[in-house]
Design a protein around this motif. Structure first.
Motif, short mmCIF file in Angstrom:
data_model
loop_
_atom_site.label_atom_id
_atom_site.label_comp_id
_atom_site.label_asym_id
_atom_site.label_seq_id
_atom_site.Cartn_x
_atom_site.Cartn_y
_atom_site.Cartn_z
N ILE A 290 21.29 33.72 29.21
CA ILE A 290 20.10 34.16 28.47
C ILE A 290 18.94 33.19 28.73
N GLU A 291 17.82 33.73 29.12
CA GLU A 291 16.65 32.91 29.39
C GLU A 291 15.77 32.85 28.15
N ALA A 292 15.52 31.67 27.66
CA ALA A 292 14.73 31.50 26.44
C ALA A 292 13.27 31.89 26.71
N PRO A 293 12.58 32.45 25.71
CA PRO A 293 11.15 32.75 25.89
C PRO A 293 10.35 31.47 26.06
N MET A 294 9.13 31.62 26.55
CA MET A 294 8.32 30.45 26.91
C MET A 294 8.11 29.53 25.71
N TRP A 295 7.82 30.08 24.52
CA TRP A 295 7.53 29.22 23.38
C TRP A 295 8.75 28.37 22.99
N VAL A 296 9.96 28.92 23.19
CA VAL A 296 11.17 28.16 22.91
C VAL A 296 11.32 27.03 23.92
N ARG A 297 11.05 27.33 25.19
CA ARG A 297 11.18 26.30 26.22
C ARG A 297 10.19 25.16 26.02
N ILE A 298 8.98 25.50 25.56
CA ILE A 298 7.98 24.46 25.29
C ILE A 298 8.45 23.55 24.16
N LEU A 299 8.96 24.18 23.07
CA LEU A 299 9.47 23.39 21.95
C LEU A 299 10.66 22.53 22.37
N ARG A 300 11.53 23.10 23.18
CA ARG A 300 12.71 22.37 23.65
C ARG A 300 12.30 21.16 24.47
N ASP A 301 11.35 21.34 25.37
CA ASP A 301 10.89 20.22 26.21
C ASP A 301 10.24 19.13 25.37
N GLN A 302 9.48 19.56 24.35
CA GLN A 302 8.85 18.58 23.46
C GLN A 302 9.93 17.80 22.69
N ARG A 303 10.96 18.51 22.26
CA ARG A 303 12.04 17.87 21.50
C ARG A 303 12.78 16.85 22.36
N VAL A 304 12.99 17.19 23.62
CA VAL A 304 13.70 16.28 24.54
C VAL A 304 12.85 15.05 24.87
N SER A 305 11.56 15.28 25.12
CA SER A 305 10.68 14.17 25.53
C SER A 305 10.32 13.26 24.35
N THR A 306 10.12 13.85 23.16
CA THR A 306 9.78 13.05 21.97
C THR A 306 10.64 13.51 20.80
N PRO A 307 11.91 13.10 20.76
CA PRO A 307 12.79 13.50 19.65
C PRO A 307 12.30 12.92 18.33
N PRO A 308 12.57 13.60 17.21
CA PRO A 308 12.10 13.10 15.91
C PRO A 308 12.72 11.76 15.55
N THR A 309 11.90 10.89 15.00
CA THR A 309 12.39 9.57 14.58
C THR A 309 12.20 9.36 13.09
N SER A 310 11.77 10.41 12.38
CA SER A 310 11.59 10.32 10.93
C SER A 310 11.84 11.69 10.32
N TYR A 311 12.06 11.68 9.03
CA TYR A 311 12.27 12.93 8.28
C TYR A 311 11.03 13.82 8.39
#
Length: 410
Positions: free
Chosen positions: A231-252
């Motif tokens: 399954i290929e994720a839609p573009m908005w999901v891929r953008i969010l995923r890449d952001q999550r990988v590059s800058t993972p959350p460090t606070s609540y």
């Protein structure tokens, strides 16, 4: 497979054997004792390999010694293992209980424990009769009777034994995963994750739920689905995923912002949002995900109590819940005589709820607007509320209490 990994896999087999033998007293006694003996050898094997592990003492103190020092169940497992090897088997006893549930709070339950000669059917009928005659109709309408067989160890009276064993396995799995990461490796996929035992644990305890507004009994079922990588994720999901990988959350706060963005974009893309729940550890790493579709209030009682169990044995520190919700008009004179499902609907919202280990609920709500029948709905500007006092949403109480226990034990 490393020695401690193989022993962890043995521990999973022992836990499975406990589940399968729950109604065979002799086999269950043997398997429970075997599980406790095996569980201690997992951490012994850490020590055996310490010469080949860089900074072992630092890792061991941070991931085993300190976290387990004040853990009631883990301390009990050590004492029990010594008792089994030096004095004999643990003292176990079994009970059958019928419990009337009509809220999210366990202290409001009405419970009857039965011995082997107890008439379960008669007592269930008595609970149902009591609920229908003593409770307001708006509450009895959503009440449910839970029937459950439980094993208890005399030395751990506040825990159902199978739940305690699963908790021990979860902590051992967590430690092994941490050690594998310390070695720049991954834990073997053949080793079952703690959540893989959920349906087996509930089934083996023979827990049944009988809603008063239905003649059909229910059970809790948990299904795992293999991710389809085709399954290929839609573009908005891929953008969010890449952001999550590059800058993972460090606070609540960053964790909430990520989920707020994801919830909004998901609704705008599809016009709806399934009820979804995420559990995170103290490093903001996801450790569990659940999607649910309860059909009535009784199932919501069951679901949120089940989630509280998962928070406890997975030692989650943060919980994120996203779902659509109806807004209803509460009557002044007829509540709680009127069932919730019969109250007039005044609107609908998309709601995100965040809970941290300090038990501060954060709520983000978007009002859902529908211009015409069949048209794509839209979301109005969100409102954000941080509740410092008692939470107004009772369904969160089981999870809040579980998070609080984990927070205080850490």
């Amino acid at each position: 497979m490393r020695r401690w990994e193989r022993r962890l896999k043995d521990l999973a087999l022992a836990l499975e054997a406990c589940c399968l033998s729950y109604f065979d007293p002799e086999r269950f006694r043997f398997n429970a004792n075997s599980f406790l003996v095996i569980s201690r050898t997992v951490s012994f094997l850490f020590q055996k390999d310490k010469a080949s592990i860089d900074d072992f003492e630092v890792w061991h103190k941070a991931n085993v010694v300190d976290p387990w020092r004040d853990d009631i169940v883990m301390k009990w497992s050590v004492i029990s293992r010594n008792t089994i090897e030096k004095q004999g088997d643990l003292d176990l006893y079994s009970e059958v209980a019928a419990t009337l549930i009509f809220s999210y709070l366990e202290e409001e339950d009405l419970k009857i424990a039965l011995d082997k000669k107890g008439d379960l059917g008669a007592n269930v009928k008595r609970l149902v009769r009591l609920a229908r005659t003593k409770l307001p109709s708006g509450i009895s309408d959503v009440a449910v009777v839970r029937i459950e067989r439980r094993w208890i160890a005399n030395t751990l009276p506040d825990y159902e034994l199978l739940h305690a064993l699963r908790y021990i396995y979860s902590r051992m799995y967590e430690a092994c995963g941490s050690l594998a990461k310390h070695l720049c490796l991954r834990l073997q996929e053949a080793i079952p994750e703690p959540t893989s035992f959920d349906e087996m644990v509930v089934g083996s305890r023979m827990t049944r739920y009988l809603p008063l507004n239905s003649k059909v009994g229910r059970t809790v079922a948990v299904r795992e689905y293999v991710f389809d990588r085709r399954i290929e994720a839609p573009m908005w999901v891929r953008i969010l995923r890449d952001q999550r990988v590059s800058t993972p959350p460090t606070s609540y706060r960053e964790l909430l912002e990520f989920h707020e963005c994801m919830a909004y974009q998901n609704f705008m893309a599809y016009g709806n949002h399934l009820a979804m729940l995420w559990l995170y550890d103290e490093k903001f790493t996801p450790i569990d995900y659940i999607a649910t579709a309860p059909i009535d209030q009784a199932e919501k009682f069951i679901f949120w109590r089940t989630v509280a169990d998962r928070v406890h044995y997975l030692r989650a520190r943060f919980v994120i819940w996203v779902a659509e919700a109806w807004l209803r008009q509460l009557p002044k004179n007829h509540w709680p005589a009127t069932p919730v499902r019969n109250l007039p609907i005044t609107g609908e919202v998309l709601q995100l709820v965040g809970l941290d280990g300090a038990n501060r609920p954060t709520l983000v709500s978007w009002e859902i607007k529908r211009e015409a029948h069949g048209s794509q709905p839209t979301l109005l500007a969100p409102t954000r509320v941080v509740e410092d006092g008692d939470v107004r949403h009772n369904y969160l109480m089981p999870v809040r209490r579980a998070l609080r226990k984990v927070h205080l034990a850490s």
